[in-house]
Write a protein that holds these residues in place. Structure first.
Motif: not given
Length: 387
Positions: A263-268
């Protein structure tokens, strides 16, 4: 001499020069069927139809009644800057089954009024030439993706994310406007206007990411479906594939997409590419970076967190159009009153301002809900939203 002091157009003159197609435009803008308008002016629906087809001209007293009933100046019925041809315009609405004919007619009339306003402004300001290539979709295999890459190439877009999609479209001659608050039941739509392509965005959900995907989707229709019958699941799917490739080209994003729901990568990625988490997940699955099982689990997680309706993070301000509003501002700085431009366009001033607005006008939340819940047609007169 300021146009506010010009001699008013005589109703008798309007009766002699009456353009029935503009009566149809005013009626559809007001969200009325022929029989409803006939009741308002004490005429038969057959008489209204004959006026609109120009097989019969209304008397001056009837012109005055029509003007009052539709909330327009009698001069609205004079021939305008564009020769309207309703039969030659095919609009791509997202779902024909969920949108009534009356609502579609009203929305399309708004788009045609946009074309008229644009034609008036182009008399005074030079607009970019329309650069939208036509790509015939031969089959579903890679065709929408090829069309998306063709448009990126034609527009000479840089590698990577498109920073301001509305501006990119306007710079290539596409008219982009916000819909009227009364058209909240109609999603974004597009059509090839008499002079240039038009995309009308519905800002009701106030979602920056959804708006960008909607615009890319409509660009897909303009590139691929100028002659296609609108509304089918097939062409809507093709437009979605076009939008995904246009905003997130396979060769530029596939290696960045996570195989798992990071989710962190997707949010970025969401912040950088200007697309939603859901669009990124769908793209990751479509490109084979994420398995079907992982995708489904991620979507279930999104649902459980309520993110399918409102994703986490700060919502950026909607991209705003500048072609029409910038032209009005330029002319106003030269001493041209917007009222004069509205008069020249043959549209009411409030409608002119709506079409040329940088920011969308929102219907109050309660009124918007009432319009959708209490009116199955979703139609409210555009002219009723006066400031």
């Amino acid at each position: 001499m300021n146009s506010r002091h010009r001699s008013p157009v005589q109703v008798g003159d309007v009766a002699h020069l009456f353009d029935g197609r503009r009566l149809r435009l005013a009626r559809q803008l007001a969200g009325l069927r022929k029989n409803a308008l006939a009741d308002k002016v004490d005429k038969t629906p057959t008489a209204i139809a004959s006026y609109e087809k120009n097989t019969k001209r209304p008397a001056p007293t009837t012109v005055a009644q029509l003007s009052l009933a539709l909330g327009v100046d009698p001069s609205f019925f004079l021939p305008g800057p564009v020769e309207l041809d309703f039969s030659d315009v095919v609009a791509h609405f997202r779902s024909l089954r969920s949108t009534t004919q009356l609502a579609r007619d009203q929305a399309l009339a708004y788009g045609l009024a946009t074309v008229e306003v644009s034609a008036t402004l182009e008399r005074h300001v030079e607009f970019p030439s329309a650069e939208v290539p036509n790509f015939e979709v031969r089959s579903d295999e890679d065709s929408p993706e090829e069309a998306a890459n063709l448009l990126r190439s034609t527009w000479e877009l840089p590698t990577g994310p498109i920073p301001h999609l509305v501006r990119a479209a306007e710079n290539r001659g596409v008219l982009v406007v916000f819909s009227a608050p009364a058209s909240a039941s109609v999603d974004a739509y597009s059509f090839e206007g008499m002079s240039r392509p038009v995309v009308v965005l519905n800002p009701a959900k106030r979602d920056y990411y959804r708006q960008r995907f909607d615009l890319a989707h409509e660009l897909g229709h303009l590139v691929m479906h100028t002659d296609a019958e609108p509304g089918s699941a097939k062409i809507e799917s093709q437009a979605d594939r076009f939008a995904a490739e246009f905003l997130m080209p396979r060769e530029q994003i596939s290696y960045l997409l996570p195989a798992k729901a990071d989710w962190g990568q997707l949010q970025r990625l969401k912040e950088v590419w200007g697309v939603s988490l859901q669009a990124l997940l769908y793209r990751s699955r479509a490109l084979g970076e994420m398995s079907e099982v992982t995708y489904r689990n991620a979507m279930m997680f999104l649902s459980s967190k309520g993110w399918r309706r409102q994703e986490p993070g700060v919502m950026p301000v909607l991209e705003q159009p500048s072609l029409l509003p910038g032209s009005v501002a330029l002319l106003e700085s030269s001493g041209v009153d917007p009222w004069e431009l509205a008069e020249e366009s043959r549209v009411p001033l409030d409608l002119f301002r709506q079409i040329c607005s940088r920011s969308p006008r929102y219907m109050p939340e309660d009124d918007s809900n009432a319009a959708q819940e209490n009116l199955p047609s979703g139609v409210v007169s555009i002219f009723s939203n006066r400031n």
